[in-house]
Design an enzyme around this catalytic site. Sequence first.
Site, PDB file in Angstrom:
ATOM      1  N   LYS A   1      80.528  10.404 -36.967  1.00  0.00           N
ATOM      2  CA  LYS A   1      79.877  10.863 -35.865  1.00  0.00           C
ATOM      3  C   LYS A   1      78.389  10.893 -35.671  1.00  0.00           C
ATOM      4  O   LYS A   1      77.801  11.050 -37.317  1.00  0.00           O
ATOM      5  CB  LYS A   1      79.952  12.790 -35.331  1.00  0.00           C
ATOM      6  CG  LYS A   1      79.663  12.941 -33.877  1.00  0.00           C
ATOM      7  CD  LYS A   1      80.707  12.725 -33.296  1.00  0.00           C
ATOM      8  CE  LYS A   1      80.363  13.241 -31.580  1.00  0.00           C
ATOM      9  NZ  LYS A   1      81.926  13.196 -30.443  1.00  0.00           N
TER      10      LYS A   1
ATOM     11  N   VAL B   1      85.198  15.286 -16.136  1.00  0.00           N
ATOM     12  CA  VAL B   1      86.086  16.052 -16.792  1.00  0.00           C
ATOM     13  C   VAL B   1      86.664  16.992 -15.872  1.00  0.00           C
ATOM     14  O   VAL B   1      88.062  16.737 -15.615  1.00  0.00           O
ATOM     15  CB  VAL B   1      86.528  16.247 -17.757  1.00  0.00           C
ATOM     16  CG1 VAL B   1      88.013  16.965 -18.554  1.00  0.00           C
ATOM     17  CG2 VAL B   1      86.084  15.439 -19.227  1.00  0.00           C
ATOM     18  N   GLY B   2      86.371  17.932 -15.805  1.00  0.00           N
ATOM     19  CA  GLY B   2      86.048  19.114 -14.874  1.00  0.00           C
ATOM     20  C   GLY B   2      86.979  19.085 -13.623  1.00  0.00           C
ATOM     21  O   GLY B   2      87.454  19.182 -12.694  1.00  0.00           O
TER      22      GLY B   2
END
Length: 348
Positions: free
Chosen positions: A79, A182-183
């Site tokens: 990351k 996403v939700g």
Amino acid sequence: MQITPVQAPSHETVLRVHDAEIGLTGFIALHSTHLGPAAGGLRMRPYASEDAALTDALRLSRGMTYKNAAAGLPLGGGKAVIMGDASKKTPEQLVTFARAVQSLEGRYWTAEDMGMSPSDMELMTQETKFVAGLPNGAHASGDPSPITARGIFNSIKTTARHRFGSDDLNGRTVSVQGLGHVGGYLCQYLNEAGAKLIVADIDTDRVQEICALYDAEAATAEDILTAKADIFAPCAIGAILNEASIANLNVEAVCGGANNQLATQEDGGRLHARGILYAPDFVANAGGIINVATEILEVADRAAYVDEKLATLDVTLDAILTRAKQMDCSPDAVATSIVDEMLAAKAA
Ligand code: NAD
């Protein structure tokens, strides 16, 4: 630009990237390359200190090792973070940071994370080829969130089968926190499956929109954490499952897309002690990195690869929940130890 190694015993390689003239300070953290090149996005946000930015890079890169391994991808965990306000980022900062990514010669692949867009990734291709999440190109994988949501939906069904004896979501109530990329897709899939939805977001316009689309009940951002439902799907921020919130949850299971849902490792045990079945986030939300992997690995038939990996992910979650039941312990502890075993076998 200066690239300086940072000592971090838990990680293979950590670099500090700094260029005072263009206001650039960031870190690239490679947690593990045992299973393949480290892959994980580039995040830009204001951090209170360099220590805070480094800690985030270390924590997130470790998380990517577990997520990539659990998804059966030939990728390790990495990351990168840049300190600063993403709305003020400059092309010079991105192109310079890309040179630091290139210096790792493919041991790290970057992509979008918070504060980054596909066009930012495209800019970085000026200096590195180790960048995914591009808007165009033969293998460009596009917005990962529909695939992420598909993976979460499958995981909710598997979790329901373990908790309720049936994966039929018709008539089950699911509370969803966070109605973003996403939700939003997850609500669509749950609605199609006949689930009743209780939804919350700090963006009240978005709540209204989702309520109208899927006949959902609205809750406030506070009340969603205590709403009575069968399953809670966190799809907003991390660390929302902590000592205080777990004590007040009014659900039988938790399965959602947010990264790092558990504030501490003990919180997995707290959920287990309350009899709330928890689907480890890094397993449930791995659909996004599966999608990105098709770009990194230059997969010819992306749809088939995604289908196969999502199906395998389901089998993995099923095995984790089965083993957690047999051992009477938290699925998070089981999932973590399974990946640890995989990494140890590769390292041997
Ligand atoms: P997003 O920014 O599109 O959506 C997040 C939503 O959460 C926003 O609508 C925001 O208003 C809302 N929100 C923020 N704080 C909130 C709070 N306290 N209560 C209620 N709502 C709140 O992000 P996304 O891409 O949908 O990602 C959601 C989560 O899933 C993040 O944790 C992300 O790291 C994780 N994730 C995303 C993907 C992906 O493919 N996008 C993949 C894996 C994991």
